[in-house]
Design a protein around this motif. Structure first.
Motif, short mmCIF file in Angstrom:
data_model
loop_
_atom_site.label_atom_id
_atom_site.label_comp_id
_atom_site.label_asym_id
_atom_site.label_seq_id
_atom_site.Cartn_x
_atom_site.Cartn_y
_atom_site.Cartn_z
N PRO B 147 0.89 -1.35 0.02
CA PRO B 147 -0.12 0.02 -0.02
C PRO B 147 0.79 1.37 -0.04
CG PRO B 147 -0.59 -1.41 2.05
CD PRO B 147 0.51 -2.05 1.18
N THR B 148 1.81 1.32 0.75
CA THR B 148 2.96 2.37 0.65
C THR B 148 3.34 2.88 -0.82
OG1 THR B 148 3.68 1.54 2.83
CG2 THR B 148 4.88 3.61 1.70
N ILE B 149 3.67 1.86 -1.54
CA ILE B 149 4.12 1.98 -2.62
C ILE B 149 3.00 2.48 -3.71
CG2 ILE B 149 5.41 0.53 -4.73
CD1 ILE B 149 6.73 -0.85 -2.90
N ILE B 150 1.91 1.77 -3.73
CA ILE B 150 0.79 2.40 -4.54
C ILE B 150 0.50 3.75 -4.15
CG2 ILE B 150 -1.62 1.94 -4.97
CD1 ILE B 150 -1.34 -0.99 -4.13
N GLY B 190 9.28 10.28 -9.54
CA GLY B 190 8.36 10.50 -8.16
C GLY B 190 8.06 8.93 -7.50
N MET B 191 7.61 8.23 -8.39
CA MET B 191 7.15 6.91 -7.95
C MET B 191 8.28 5.97 -7.20
SD MET B 191 5.42 5.66 -11.54
CE MET B 191 4.41 4.36 -11.24
N VAL B 192 9.41 6.37 -8.07
CA VAL B 192 10.58 5.64 -7.43
C VAL B 192 11.06 6.18 -5.84
CG1 VAL B 192 13.14 5.05 -7.47
CG2 VAL B 192 11.83 4.93 -9.23
N THR B 193 11.27 7.69 -5.85
CA THR B 193 11.50 8.30 -4.51
C THR B 193 10.38 7.83 -3.29
OG1 THR B 193 10.42 10.13 -5.28
CG2 THR B 193 12.98 9.98 -5.42
N GLY B 194 9.05 7.86 -3.93
CA GLY B 194 8.12 7.67 -3.10
C GLY B 194 8.29 6.37 -2.48
N SER B 195 8.63 5.31 -3.30
CA SER B 195 8.54 4.03 -2.81
C SER B 195 9.63 3.57 -2.10
CB SER B 195 8.83 2.97 -4.18
OG SER B 195 7.69 3.32 -5.00
N ILE B 196 10.91 4.37 -2.23
CA ILE B 196 12.11 4.30 -1.28
C ILE B 196 11.53 4.23 0.23
CG2 ILE B 196 14.02 5.21 -0.78
CD1 ILE B 196 14.73 6.04 -3.69
N LEU B 197 10.64 5.24 0.33
CA LEU B 197 10.16 5.09 1.79
C LEU B 197 9.35 3.79 2.30
CD1 LEU B 197 8.09 8.43 1.57
CD2 LEU B 197 10.42 8.06 2.61
N GLY B 198 9.29 3.06 1.39
CA GLY B 198 8.70 1.68 1.55
C GLY B 198 9.88 0.80 1.91
N ILE B 199 11.12 1.04 1.24
CA ILE B 199 12.35 0.31 1.65
C ILE B 199 12.72 0.51 3.28
CG2 ILE B 199 14.87 -0.17 1.29
CD1 ILE B 199 14.51 1.03 -1.54
N GLY B 200 12.62 1.57 3.61
CA GLY B 200 12.89 1.78 4.95
C GLY B 200 12.05 1.05 6.09
N ARG B 201 10.82 1.01 5.62
CA ARG B 201 9.76 0.17 6.47
C ARG B 201 9.96 -1.13 6.50
NH1 ARG B 201 3.43 -0.34 6.45
NH2 ARG B 201 3.44 -1.37 8.42
N ALA B 202 10.45 -1.60 5.33
CA ALA B 202 10.60 -2.98 5.03
C ALA B 202 11.93 -3.50 6.09
CB ALA B 202 10.79 -3.43 3.64
N ALA B 203 12.97 -2.56 5.95
CA ALA B 203 14.12 -2.79 6.51
C ALA B 203 14.00 -2.89 7.92
CB ALA B 203 15.17 -1.86 6.03
N GLY B 204 13.15 -1.84 8.59
CA GLY B 204 13.08 -1.96 10.22
C GLY B 204 12.03 -2.78 10.88
#
Lengths: 255, 284, 333
Positions: B147-150, B190-204
């Motif tokens: 959902p974060t990425i969408i 914009g799609m990529v930068t927004g989705s990077i926030l999802g990486i942080g969530r997945a990592a933590g």
């Protein structure tokens, strides 16, 4: 001046709706081949909506609906199974606000041909040059085709958009107040261009500028509240309109 | 008039103190982690496996596991999320189908992470028989960050001005041609930068991998996607709460926390900076 | 020519002279422009790929629905044998003793109460700070300040919950213990403070949106009547944004209810019926995380943990749906 050639676009009894709101009522008009037809009327009268029914651009607005027949060279474009993309390629459009893509000048003009599978560099170059020549822009940009289209002036951008529309080889050109955002010199340039394009293309132009309609068009249709009040040769319309409303509008008594 | 001024000032300062106290809390937590964690960071700590059940040695397998889990989750969630966003922004019309999709996305974004863990356990670990493995963990995390990425991708697509779509359609392009040639090129950053926030969530995230992928200690590095792996957040959790002499391994705990925070903030700050960069580049 | 799109055109053939189909049209065009291969082959391919693309994206978008369905399905699938033995009524008990030599008890009420207590405490802390900070950022801060505050708050949202839990364990809990003279700092209060920090970013960003979307005319009308800026914020802007603020708080609470690691690490994990912030409590999330690692798959205890998960799922689902409804209402008005 007006010789009645056969109609390129025949619209009969066209109704158009935005959701529950009816924007066009029983529009019936013949648009003759290789002439300039001007659509005039106060803002909100439906002239732009009507223009966009001719290449089905209204399709992309959610909740719109068209009833009636629009024949382009005899084919009803609202018949089921119509290839809308093919239709739009035959019926080109130039928008009120020039909308060059944030790409190079060359890529803007080549955008359409590439869609249709033109890949060869030579072929593309030829199409780009011919289109820019026709749009009266070639001399100004021939040395900087790889430059960004966004760097052009407003008038140049609009002529680029015309070139882009010509590059896919349309038969009919729709123009939605193409000069309304331009300064007088660029406007004159566009108007001259319309005079030249008329040799090869059927043109329908929406304008709120009466002088412009008088200068560039052969036929004028007056829209009011979603109805066509009067259609006729431009000269007749501007000198001896048959309807009171037309006369009032043309002489500036309302709108 | 004076009393009014006084009240106004009082109100302003109350709100100001409240706002800055939140910032203060953030700063305090980060400083605590950085100041006490940074001394533990040296090459050996980052590159060697733990010894004496985490009391000595390093955290390399945990870093590696987090990289595996995160990149695997992104590999699944990125394309799926972006494609979903393309549908919602470019194709979807109002209707039951679209409403159902939006409802599903809202629901997913509210599902607690531990429930994703249970779901991953039931579906991937047991039903599909992947076992507690990197694969199960990746798929579970992917569902969680979808959902974060969408949402981020859809926002980026909607920021592309409508006239670019109209201009392309008017030339006879189809919707997909238009999206591919005249929408995506300007939305992808914009799609990529927004989705990077999802990486942080997945990592933590810890709770889902607790049930689907993680092991506290593995004698060897995972060899395939069907092996379990170590992970930084789980490693920190175990060191801090399950270790027999938790107080004595404080430096290891802080070192792990620091590494995890550094990774997550790296992606977040990166995304924020990239976003600012692209906003300047595409001003419509 | 036997492709599907053609068949369609043929049907409507009466109205379709060849011009709209495959033949190059006869515009007054120069050679180069004519050279573009028209309709014939290309459009049919384009048509197919256009339909394919649409289907593909619709399918991708549907996976979200599929995942939601699977979550419900698999939670119930694992949990359902519990219904016949020992029976659902056991869940309503007040004691959670899942491992015992005599009689195992699976009453989830203490866990529900634990989650409730921690959530309410966290909300009491998070609402004034979250809403206050949102008002400050939306209405009172200078632009430069806002540019500084917003990333800071985003940073807070980025800190992993296990790190916050760790911080709570080694810094906050000893502090709570010392300040309130307790035997242990691992209490509902410590958990609530951490959870308030986690809820704050959600509350702040959504409430700030709500406040900023109050029409400018409201503010101007108030200022024009001689109200000060602060009076306008307090009496006009904030009340106008109230439903958005309520939704923000509810979404924040949704995050708190579902939060696992921080509470697992600092609330002490004693499953008891208490309402005191200074007692240890055990939340639903912490129970699953702590016990799932040690159960036998398929055992009664295992099934009971899935029931805890189902309870949790429904609690957050309802909170979310209500919050969305409130949000939509204020977005419409």
């Amino acid at each position: 001046m007006v010789t009645n050639t056969h109609a390129d676009v025949q619209v009969s009894d066209l109704n158009f709706f935005y959701g529950a709101v009816q924007a066009l009522h029983g529009i019936t008009i013949d648009i003759p081949e290789k002439q300039v037809t001007a659509l005039i009327g106060p803002s909100g009268c439906g002239k732009s909506t009507f223009l966009r029914t001719l290449n089905r651009m209204n399709d992309i607005i959610v909740g719109t609906r068209a009833e009636g027949r629009v024949l382009v060279r005899g084919a009803n474009i609202y018949a089921p199974g119509t290839d809308v993309a093919a239709l739009r390629r035959r019926v080109g459009m130039v928008f009120q606000k020039s909308n060059p893509f944030p790409k190079s000048i060359f890529d803007n003009v080549a955008y359409g041909p590439r869609l249709f599978g033109v890949r060869g560099r030579n072929e593309l170059t030829e199409i780009v040059e011919k289109s820019l020549v026709r749009a009266g822009l070639w001399a100004e940009v021939k040395d900087r085709l790889p430059a960004s289209a966004m760097a052009l002036s407003g008038g140049q951008q609009q002529r680029l958009c015309i070139a882009r529309a010509l590059a896919v080889g349309p038969e009919i050109l729709l123009m939605d107040e193409p000069a309304s955002a331009l300064d007088p010199r660029s406007t004159a340039h566009i108007e001259d261009l319309i005079g030249e394009l008329r040799e090869n293309y059927t043109i329908v132009i929406v304008t709120h500028n009466m002088q412009q309609a008088a200068r560039v068009s052969d036929i004028t249709a007056f829209f009011y509240e979603g109805h066509i009040i009067e259609t006729g040769p431009t000269q007749t319309m501007f000198t001896t309109p048959t309807q009171k409303q037309t006369e009032d509008y043309i002489t500036g008594r309302f709108g | 008039m004076n009393k009014r001024n006084l009240l106004d000032n009082l109100g302003l300062w109350t709100f100001r103190i409240i706002a800055y106290s939140v910032v203060g809390a953030v700063a305090y937590i980060l400083l605590d982690i950085v100041v006490k964690g940074a001394p533990s960071i040296h090459w050996d700590f980052l590159s060697s496996p733990p010894r004496k059940s985490g009391a000595a040695g390093g955290i390399f397998p945990a870093i590696l596991g987090t990289v595996y889990l995160t990149s695997g989750a992104m590999l699944v969630a990125f394309p799926l999320g972006m494609a979903s966003a393309i549908y919602l922004s470019e194709y979807a019309r109002q209707g039951r189908f679209t409403r159902a999709i939006r409802l599903a996305i809202i629901t997913l974004s509210g599902v607690p992470s531990i429930v994703f863990g249970l779901f991953g356990l039931g579906l991937f670990v047991l039903f599909f028989g992947f076992g507690a493995s990197i694969l199960s963990g990746c798929l579970t995390l992917a569902c969680m960050i979808l959902p974060t990425i969408i949402v981020a991708s859809e926002e980026a697509l909607r920021a592309v001005p409508q006239y670019l779509r109209e201009g392309s359609l008017a030339l006879g392009a189809g919707p997909w041609q238009t999206i591919r040639k005249n929408v995506l090129p300007y939305a992808i950053p914009g799609m990529v930068t927004g989705s990077i926030l999802g990486i942080g969530r997945a990592a933590g995230e810890t709770a889902p991998i607790l049930l689907t992928a993680a092991a506290f200690y593995l004698p060897r590095l995972p060899k395939s996607a069907l092996d379990p792996c170590m992970a930084l957040p789980y490693h920190l959790y175990v060191l801090a709460t399950q270790h027999p002499s938790a107080d004595q391994v404080r430096p290891m705990q802080y070192g792990t926390a620091f590494t995890l925070v550094a990774i997550v903030l790296f992606f977040n700050v990166g995304a924020i900076l990239l976003r600012a960069h692209f906003r300047k580049k595409y001003q419509w | 020519m036997g492709l599907e799109p053609d068949a369609k055109v043929e049907e409507a053939g009466g109205e379709h002279p060849p011009a709209l189909r495959a033949t190059p049209f006869e515009g007054g065009l120069v050679g180069a422009l004519r050279a573009i291969p028209f309709a014939g082959g290309y459009f049919r391919i384009a048509g197919a790929s256009e339909r394919g693309a649409r289907l593909f994206f619709a399918a991708c978008a549907s996976t979200s629905m599929l995942i939601v369905l699977l979550i419900f399905l698999f939670l119930f699938k694992e949990a359902v044998p519990f219904v016949s033995k020992p029976g659902l009524s056991d869940l309503a008990g007040t004691r959670w003793v899942p491992v015992s030599f005599q009689h195992e008890l699976f009453g989830i009420l203490p866990l529900v109460l634990g989650s409730l207590l921690v959530t309410l405490l966290a909300s009491v802390l998070a609402i004034p700070f979250g809403v206050g900070a949102a008002i400050y950022i939306a209405e009172l801060a200078r632009p430069a300040e806002r540019e500084f505050l917003k990333p800071c708050i985003e940073m807070l949202a980025a800190i992993p919950s296990v790190v916050l839990g760790f911080f709570g364990l080694v810094v906050l809990a000893p502090l709570v213990k010392a300040v309130f003279h307790l035997s242990t700092g691992l209490t509902a209060l410590s958990g609530a403070i951490l959870l308030a920090l986690m809820a704050a970013p959600t509350i702040i960003s959504i409430a700030e949106d709500a406040i900023r979307s109050v029409p400018r005319s409201y503010r101007e009308a108030s200022l024009a009547m001689g109200a000060t800026h602060m009076q306008t914020v307090w009496k006009v802007t904030t009340p106008a944004a109230l439903s958005g603020i309520v939704a923000a708080v509810m979404l924040g609470m949704g995050r708190v209810v579902g939060e696992t690691m921080a509470v697992l690490m600092v609330t002490g994990n004693a499953a008891m019926m208490t309402l005191s912030p200074f007692d240890s409590v055990r939340t639903m999330t912490a129970t699953i995380a702590a016990e799932m690692g040690e159960v036998t798959f398929g055992s009664t205890h295992y099934q009971a943990l899935f029931w805890v998960g189902i309870t949790l799922l429904f609690a957050t689902f309802i909170l979310n749906m209500v919050a969305q409804r409130v949000l939509r209402k204020y977005q419409r008005s």
